[in-house]
Design an enzyme around this catalytic site. Structure first.
Site, PDB file in Angstrom:
ATOM      1  N   CYS A  70      71.562  28.990  89.429  1.00 23.83           N
ATOM      2  CA  CYS A  70      70.605  29.822  89.012  1.00 23.83           C
ATOM      3  C   CYS A  70      71.017  30.828  88.006  1.00 23.83           C
ATOM      4  O   CYS A  70      71.735  31.404  88.321  1.00 23.83           O
ATOM      5  CB  CYS A  70      69.827  30.375  90.237  1.00 23.83           C
ATOM      6  SG  CYS A  70      68.314  31.273  90.039  1.00 23.83           S
ATOM      7  N   CYS A  95      70.457  34.395  90.063  1.00 27.23           N
ATOM      8  CA  CYS A  95      71.249  35.250  91.081  1.00 27.23           C
ATOM      9  C   CYS A  95      72.467  34.337  91.276  1.00 27.23           C
ATOM     10  O   CYS A  95      73.323  34.670  91.782  1.00 27.23           O
ATOM     11  CB  CYS A  95      70.554  34.766  92.546  1.00 27.23           C
ATOM     12  SG  CYS A  95      70.137  33.139  92.996  1.00 27.23           S
ATOM     13  N   CYS A 149      63.844  29.163  93.833  1.00 28.12           N
ATOM     14  CA  CYS A 149      65.360  29.270  94.249  1.00 28.12           C
ATOM     15  C   CYS A 149      65.227  30.023  95.495  1.00 28.12           C
ATOM     16  O   CYS A 149      64.380  30.969  96.000  1.00 28.12           O
ATOM     17  CB  CYS A 149      66.036  30.170  93.153  1.00 28.12           C
ATOM     18  SG  CYS A 149      67.472  30.828  93.869  1.00 28.12           S
ATOM     19  N   CYS A 153      66.568  33.786  95.241  1.00 29.86           N
ATOM     20  CA  CYS A 153      66.096  35.090  94.616  1.00 29.86           C
ATOM     21  C   CYS A 153      64.600  34.787  94.274  1.00 29.86           C
ATOM     22  O   CYS A 153      63.995  35.710  94.142  1.00 29.86           O
ATOM     23  CB  CYS A 153      66.810  35.095  93.178  1.00 29.86           C
ATOM     24  SG  CYS A 153      66.484  34.003  92.185  1.00 29.86           S
ATOM     25  N   CYS A 165      61.925  18.460  87.765  1.00 32.39           N
ATOM     26  CA  CYS A 165      61.763  18.721  86.435  1.00 32.39           C
ATOM     27  C   CYS A 165      62.056  20.053  86.379  1.00 32.39           C
ATOM     28  O   CYS A 165      61.367  21.117  86.554  1.00 32.39           O
ATOM     29  CB  CYS A 165      60.397  18.456  85.821  1.00 32.39           C
ATOM     30  SG  CYS A 165      59.964  18.615  84.166  1.00 32.39           S
TER      31      CYS A 165
END
Ligand SMILES: [Zn+2]
Length: 154
Positions: free
Chosen positions: A71, A74, A119, A122, A142
């Site tokens: 990510c 984070c 996510c 976060c 996607c």
């Protein structure tokens, strides 16, 4: 008197319980937070305002090395390169995420019913899951390339 007292104790107990649970619930729902101060305006727009990058704009479309995708906000590990495939859509695509990497929600914008994923750590928006993926899972994650950071193995 005793009956009222019992009722009072019950109610008092309940309100204590909700006061204890409230921060827990808030913490659970208010997961969206900017952690990386270096995020660009475009990244913030995608991750926190549910925007989408232009197709074929991400260099990660052509990333074929072994490693993990993290990510961009984070740093959580989200996808293994083993799950990446070329969907031809212009966005980095994956057959599956690492376990527990994302939380999903139904997105009804643009008159479509799509599964949107965020996510788990976060709360940043990453993309949508479709059911037209390769045979292994039939899933196609996607993902906006701008939300990902690729870390090659070794
Ligand atoms: Zn994150």
């Amino acid at each position: 008197m005793n009956k009222y007292r019992r009722k009072f104790v019950e109610l008092f107990g309940l309100s204590c319980l909700s006061v204890i649970l409230l921060p827990y619930n808030l913490l659970y729902s208010a997961t969206k937070k900017i952690i990386n101060p270096d995020l660009t305006e475009e990244q913030k727009k995608i991750m926190f305002e549910e925007s989408t990058e232009r197709p074929f704009s991400s260099s990660l479309n052509n990333e074929k090395r072994k490693g993990f995708f993290h990510c961009a906000n984070c740093g959580a590990k989200l996808f293994s390169s083993n799950a990446k495939f070329d969907s031809g859509t212009g966005w980095p695509s994956f057959t599956e995420s690492l376990p527990g990497a994302f939380k999903t929600k139904i997105d009804t914008s643009f008159g479509m019913k799509r599964v949107e994923y965020h996510c788990a750590k976060c709360g940043a928006h990453h993309g949508h899951i479709f059911d037209d993926g390769p045979k292994s899972t039939q899933k196609r994650f996607c993902n906006n390339g701008l939300c990902l950071i690729f870390k090659p193995e070794n």
